[in-house]
Scaffold this motif. Structure first.
Motif, PDB file in Angstrom:
ATOM      1  N   GLY A  71      15.812  11.230   1.307  1.00  0.00           N
ATOM      2  CA  GLY A  71      16.011   9.781   1.340  1.00  0.00           C
ATOM      3  C   GLY A  71      16.604   9.295   2.661  1.00  0.00           C
ATOM      4  N   ARG A  72      17.286  10.201   3.390  1.00  0.00           N
ATOM      5  CA  ARG A  72      17.887   9.793   4.665  1.00  0.00           C
ATOM      6  C   ARG A  72      16.811   9.351   5.677  1.00  0.00           C
ATOM      7  N   PHE A  73      15.553   9.768   5.443  1.00  0.00           N
ATOM      8  CA  PHE A  73      14.481   9.408   6.390  1.00  0.00           C
ATOM      9  C   PHE A  73      13.658   8.207   5.917  1.00  0.00           C
ATOM     10  N   ASP A  74      14.008   7.661   4.759  1.00  0.00           N
ATOM     11  CA  ASP A  74      13.176   6.586   4.203  1.00  0.00           C
ATOM     12  C   ASP A  74      13.081   5.397   5.145  1.00  0.00           C
ATOM     13  N   GLY A  75      11.848   4.946   5.356  1.00  0.00           N
ATOM     14  CA  GLY A  75      11.617   3.698   6.092  1.00  0.00           C
ATOM     15  C   GLY A  75      11.844   3.796   7.592  1.00  0.00           C
ATOM     16  N   LEU A  76      12.025   4.999   8.130  1.00  0.00           N
ATOM     17  CA  LEU A  76      12.299   5.086   9.569  1.00  0.00           C
ATOM     18  C   LEU A  76      11.009   4.890  10.377  1.00  0.00           C
ATOM     19  N   PRO A  77      11.053   4.035  11.406  1.00  0.00           N
ATOM     20  CA  PRO A  77       9.843   3.802  12.211  1.00  0.00           C
ATOM     21  C   PRO A  77       9.290   5.080  12.841  1.00  0.00           C
ATOM     22  N   SER A  78      10.178   6.024  13.187  1.00  0.00           N
ATOM     23  CA  SER A  78       9.647   7.206  13.888  1.00  0.00           C
ATOM     24  C   SER A  78       8.790   8.092  12.981  1.00  0.00           C
ATOM     25  N   LEU A  79       8.849   7.872  11.652  1.00  0.00           N
ATOM     26  CA  LEU A  79       7.922   8.633  10.789  1.00  0.00           C
ATOM     27  C   LEU A  79       6.481   8.264  11.152  1.00  0.00           C
ATOM     28  N   THR A  80       6.253   6.984  11.449  1.00  0.00           N
ATOM     29  CA  THR A  80       4.900   6.564  11.853  1.00  0.00           C
ATOM     30  C   THR A  80       4.525   7.209  13.181  1.00  0.00           C
ATOM     31  N   GLY A  81       5.498   7.279  14.089  1.00  0.00           N
ATOM     32  CA  GLY A  81       5.235   7.932  15.371  1.00  0.00           C
ATOM     33  C   GLY A  81       4.828   9.382  15.169  1.00  0.00           C
TER      34      GLY A  81
END
Ligand SMILES: C[S@@+](CC[C@H](N)C(=O)[O-])C[C@H]1O[C@@H](n2cnc3c(N)ncnc32)[C@H](O)[C@@H]1O
Length: 276
Positions: free
Chosen positions: A50-60
């Protein structure tokens, strides 16, 4: 399957970021890619994703993966029986996405990662996991004796975590053992490197980058003269054919990012080189 806590070292933990990006994306209506294996793996690992939820860099991370996938697909279309080596494979599922049924694959990572990977993937005559640091030259002998060229090496989100001396050693090892091979790697420029403490995903784990490279062609000219840059993109200058395949909201997102000309984004490059 019981959910198990992953026993991973500091840099190894970073593999959970792109894994989670692929799992989350799979559930979206207009997805960049679908990876049901990543969803299953995430569901069976006991970790606070959950700490990574919604982070823009996931798209990167996903855009980077698509470009690396594309390079493999192009390479295998020209050389169907070639060898692909994933350096720092983590829990990537590139084989599932782009294998052509005829190529030879090696998937290399540190021993604790390969132990975790073996819970979800198995070796086959076409696909071999190797538990080793990329800096330990013995793995290259295993690859060279197990498969012929041409070779494509992929180091996706791996080399920036090494010290510069180790990156140079890896480039030398590949160039010495596999002359003419292709190597795909990402490079962080100073704008990206110097702001890593504030990076949305990296700031949520302990690992930090140790190598930055503002000018890969100049660096290679110094280290291994004769290496050719085949391609080099930022996330805002992806190949037109790849961009055209993205769902519209993602094309708009990339265009908006390009307009901002952020040093963090502009200094992060995805490169394909041919070793001398
Ligand atoms: C950010 S993850 C990327 C994983 C994978 N390439 C992907 O895109 O999903 C970085 C990976 O590099 C691996 N790595 C870091 N240092 C390494 C080394 N010296 N030798 C082999 N793998 C290494 C880590 O264990 C981790 O799996």
């Amino acid at each position: 399957m019981d959910r198990e806590k992953p026993l991973l070292g500091t840099v190894q933990e970073t593999l959970l970021i792109p894994l989670y990006a692929r799992a989350v994306e799979t559930r979206k209506e207009h997805a960049l890619l679908r990876d049901p294996r990543a969803e299953e793996i995430v569901a069976s690992i006991d970790y606070d994703f959950g700490r990574f939820d919604g982070l823009p860099s996931l798209t990167g991370a996903l855009l980077r993966t698509l470009l690396f996938d594309r390079w493999v697909a192009e390479f295998l279309s020209a050389h169907p029986q070639a060898t692909v080596v994933e350096i720092g494979t983590g829990l990537n599922t590139r084989y599932e996405r782009v294998d052509n049924g005829r190529a030879r694959w090696f998937e290399l990572d540190l021993p604790d990662v390969i132990a975790l990977r073996r819970r979800f993937f198995t070796d086959t005559p076409q696909r071999t996991m190797i538990a080793s640091s990329v800096t330990d030259a013995a793995w290259a002998a295993e690859v060279a004796s197990g498969a012929g060229g041409p070779y494509l090496f992929l180091a996706e989100a791996v080399l920036p975590y090494l010290d510069e001396a180790d990156v140079r050693q890896v480039v030398d090892l590949l160039a010495d053992r596999f002359p003419g091979a292709l190597l795909a790697l990402d490079t962080a420029g100073p704008g990206f490197f110097d702001t890593q403490e504030e990076h949305d995903a990296l700031s949520r784990v302990e690992a930090r980058m140790h190598w930055f490279c503002p000018d890969l062609p100049a660096q290679l000219a110094d280290w291994r003269p004769g290496a050719d840059m085949m391609a080099s993109h930022t996330l805002t200058s992806l190949p037109a054919a790849l961009l055209a395949q993205l769902p519209l909201p993602y094309r708009q997102m990339v265009a908006a990012l390009a307009a901002q000309k952020l040093p963090q984004a502009e200094g992060y490059r995805l490169n394909l080189i041919r070793l001398p």
